[in-house]
Scaffold this motif. Structure first.
Motif, PDB file in Angstrom:
ATOM      1  N   GLU A  89       3.449   6.896  -8.708  1.00 25.44           N
ATOM      2  CA  GLU A  89       3.600   7.932  -9.741  1.00 25.44           C
ATOM      3  C   GLU A  89       4.870   8.753  -9.554  1.00 25.44           C
ATOM      4  O   GLU A  89       5.678   8.875 -10.476  1.00 25.44           O
ATOM      5  N   PRO A  90       5.089   9.373  -8.381  1.00 27.65           N
ATOM      6  CA  PRO A  90       6.341  10.129  -8.235  1.00 27.65           C
ATOM      7  C   PRO A  90       7.585   9.252  -8.320  1.00 27.65           C
ATOM      8  O   PRO A  90       8.627   9.689  -8.815  1.00 27.65           O
ATOM      9  N   LEU A 131       8.976   6.592   2.949  1.00 26.54           N
ATOM     10  CA  LEU A 131       9.520   5.593   2.028  1.00 26.54           C
ATOM     11  C   LEU A 131      10.094   6.272   0.790  1.00 26.54           C
ATOM     12  O   LEU A 131      11.224   5.975   0.365  1.00 26.54           O
ATOM     13  N   LEU A 132       9.348   7.206   0.202  1.00 27.46           N
ATOM     14  CA  LEU A 132       9.816   7.887  -1.000  1.00 27.46           C
ATOM     15  C   LEU A 132      11.090   8.672  -0.724  1.00 27.46           C
ATOM     16  O   LEU A 132      12.048   8.638  -1.514  1.00 27.46           O
ATOM     17  N   ASP A 138       0.826  -1.209   0.000  1.00 28.53           N
ATOM     18  CA  ASP A 138       0.000   0.000   0.000  1.00 28.53           C
ATOM     19  C   ASP A 138       0.861   1.261   0.000  1.00 28.53           C
ATOM     20  O   ASP A 138       0.494   2.271  -0.602  1.00 28.53           O
ATOM     21  N   LEU A 139       2.024   1.220   0.662  1.00 31.78           N
ATOM     22  CA  LEU A 139       2.942   2.356   0.606  1.00 31.78           C
ATOM     23  C   LEU A 139       3.483   2.522  -0.807  1.00 31.78           C
ATOM     24  O   LEU A 139       3.578   3.648  -1.322  1.00 31.78           O
ATOM     25  N   ALA A 175      -1.184  -1.637 -14.213  1.00 32.05           N
ATOM     26  CA  ALA A 175      -1.493  -0.268 -14.648  1.00 32.05           C
ATOM     27  C   ALA A 175      -0.227   0.575 -14.719  1.00 32.05           C
ATOM     28  O   ALA A 175      -0.049   1.384 -15.647  1.00 32.05           O
ATOM     29  N   ALA A 176       0.674   0.383 -13.763  1.00 29.29           N
ATOM     30  CA  ALA A 176       1.930   1.133 -13.765  1.00 29.29           C
ATOM     31  C   ALA A 176       2.785   0.751 -14.970  1.00 29.29           C
ATOM     32  O   ALA A 176       3.426   1.609 -15.593  1.00 29.29           O
TER      33      ALA A 176
END
Length: 481
Positions: free
Chosen positions: A315-316, A428-429, A308-309, A340-341
């Protein structure tokens, strides 16, 4: 010292997850330390015909479960130097999958009782029976109740290892009473009762002589409400009997210098590792570039693993200059998210759905970084394999991830990975982006991977910890005997 491992799966006979790796590789590490370790498990239908041919029948008997009387065959083989015993009953175990059936209670009550009955047919008397996860949780209970006066089991002590507390084997009390032939007096809040049902995991926590779990941090976490899965009270009461011993990996099997599945054998050469990256990019249809950082993920695609994270930052993340490579299977929502990604960012992500051991090894060898943003992780083996293949882990600090991955410190030069503590997509990002930034500094990246190269990820240290625990249990046996 004689040790009998009871497990629902073990490599190389049958595997769905990390439990099989532990049950199959730990015995090999214990042998040189003076233990004769043998494994007993179900004889599944999915076992390969080549392996089935190695087993020979050494006994057969009937087992009564409630009103049912079922055949049980006991077979033996020596595979990779380890004795394996298997419990044969086609009605329960000749199926398409190892788990996930409506009669799961009956299948594994049968297995536990069959293990108890098997000892009379083995030319092997264990000092300790080491049970793994809920599927074997009733063995310590049976040892202390129905079989307490059985001469075959006299003096045998029990050890139970929690691999994942979330999966507990909770069933109807009526079903368990019928299968085990026991009365309601065992199903009290102080006994097997668990929120109206009966818990196989709780039976082991109450009746095993000693308890272990697969990391020090997880041993502490499960004694609190957040990770205790409603058994934290029981675990706190047994805190003096509970220890955390981190898992290891089979360092011979997972050796990038000897791995036949990868294109360019290597150990500490990042230049050769990057040749494996180019080969992986080519295999998966991604643009080939040594400079582009590749982030690997080999996992069950479920929420526990932090999917989920990943979904929240997809996207980013894919807008940055990196590539994401995923192998796994699991919940439909996450498979659809990855599809989808791929459709939107075909140059930045490649996902393969299913299990492919060869591809998994090529991802470890070809990725620069390895992602494990888990909600909780009792131990985790993937980060250890990643470190062995010099793929730098990016993990959330929980359970065994906290115990094995130390955040890199640019000032001191210490650390073998990147960590974040809050279960937060933004954190996380930020952690991934910090890792990518440092990847561009060749000197610092060499330092991180060099730190990983200095450590031993095999079973050596943990096997010694288990031997100390076995000796403690064996000494208690002698004192009581």
């Amino acid at each position: 010292m004689n040790i009998l491992f009871a497990a629902s799966e073990a490599v190389p006979v049958a595997k769905t997850g990390g439990l099989a790796d532990v049950a199959g590789s730990l015995p090999k590490a214990l042998g040189p330390l003076g233990a004769d370790v043998r494994v007993i498990m179900p004889f599944y239908g999915e076992i390969t015909s080549c392996q089935k041919e190695q087993f020979r029948l050494i006994g057969s008997f009937n087992i009564r479960l409630g009103w049912r009387e079922q055949y049980c065959g006991l077979l033996e083989a020596v595979i990779d130097g380890i004795h394996y015993y298997v419990i044969d009953n086609e009605f329960y175990f000749k199926r398409g999958y190892l788990y996930g059936y409506e009669d799961e209670a009956e299948r594994f009550v049968f297995f536990c009782v069959a293990v108890m009955e098997s000892l009379s047919y083995l030319n092997f008397k264990p000092d300790i029976i080491h049970c793994h996860d809920w599927q074997t949780g009733l063995i310590p209970f049976l040892l202390r109740t129905r079989y307490r006066d059985d001469p075959a089991w006299e003096g045998v002590r029990s050890l139970f290892t929690i691999h994942n507390l979330k999966y507990q084997g909770v069933f109807s009390q009526d079903v368990l009473r019928d299968l085990l032939g026991i009365g309601p007096e065992f199903f009290t809040p102080e006994g097997l009762e668990f929120f109206g049902g009966g818990s196989c995991m709780k039976a082991a926590l109450l009746y095993a002589d000693k308890l272990t779990t697969v990391s020090n941090t997880y041993a502490q976490e499960i004694q609190g409400r957040a990770y205790g899965e409603k058994l934290d009270g029981v675990l706190r009461k047994r805190a003096t009997d509970l220890s955390g011993i981190i898992n290891g990996i089979d360092a011979i099997s997972f050796d990038p210098m000897q791995d036949p599945e990868i294109a360019f054998p290597y150990r500490d050469s990042l230049a050769k590792k990057r040749l494996n990256k180019l080969a992986l990019q080519r295999e998966l249809g991604l643009p080939e570039s040594e400079e582009t950082p590749v982030l690997g993920l080999v996992s069950r695609l479920v929420e526990q693993k932090g999917l989920d994270l990943l979904e929240a930052i997809m996207e980013p993340l894919l807008s940055d200059r990196l590539q994401l490579v995923v192998l796994g299977t699991g919940e439909t929502r996450y498979e659809d998210m990855l599809r989808a990604a791929m459709e939107k960012h075909p140059l930045n992500i490649a996902a393969h759905f299913g299990f492919d051991d060869g591809l998994a090894r090529r991802i470890y060898a070809g990725s620069d970084m390895y992602l494990m943003p888990s909600q909780f992780e009792p131990c985790g083996l993937s980060q250890l394999i990643a470190l062995q293949y010099r793929s730098v882990p990016i993990v959330r600090e929980t359970g065994g991830l906290k115990d094995t991955v130390r955040p890199f410190n640019e000032v001191t030069g210490e650390g073998n990975g990147f960590c974040f503590s809050r279960y937060d997509a933004g954190d996380l990002l930020d952690t991934i982006r910090r890792a990518v930034t440092l990847y561009e500094n060749q000197e610092l990246w060499n330092q991180i991977t060099g730190n990983a190269a200095k450590e031993d990820y095999s079973w050596n240290r943990s096997a010694r910890s288990y031997m100390r625990l076995y000796r403690e249990l064996a000494s208690q046996r002698r004192e009581r005997g």
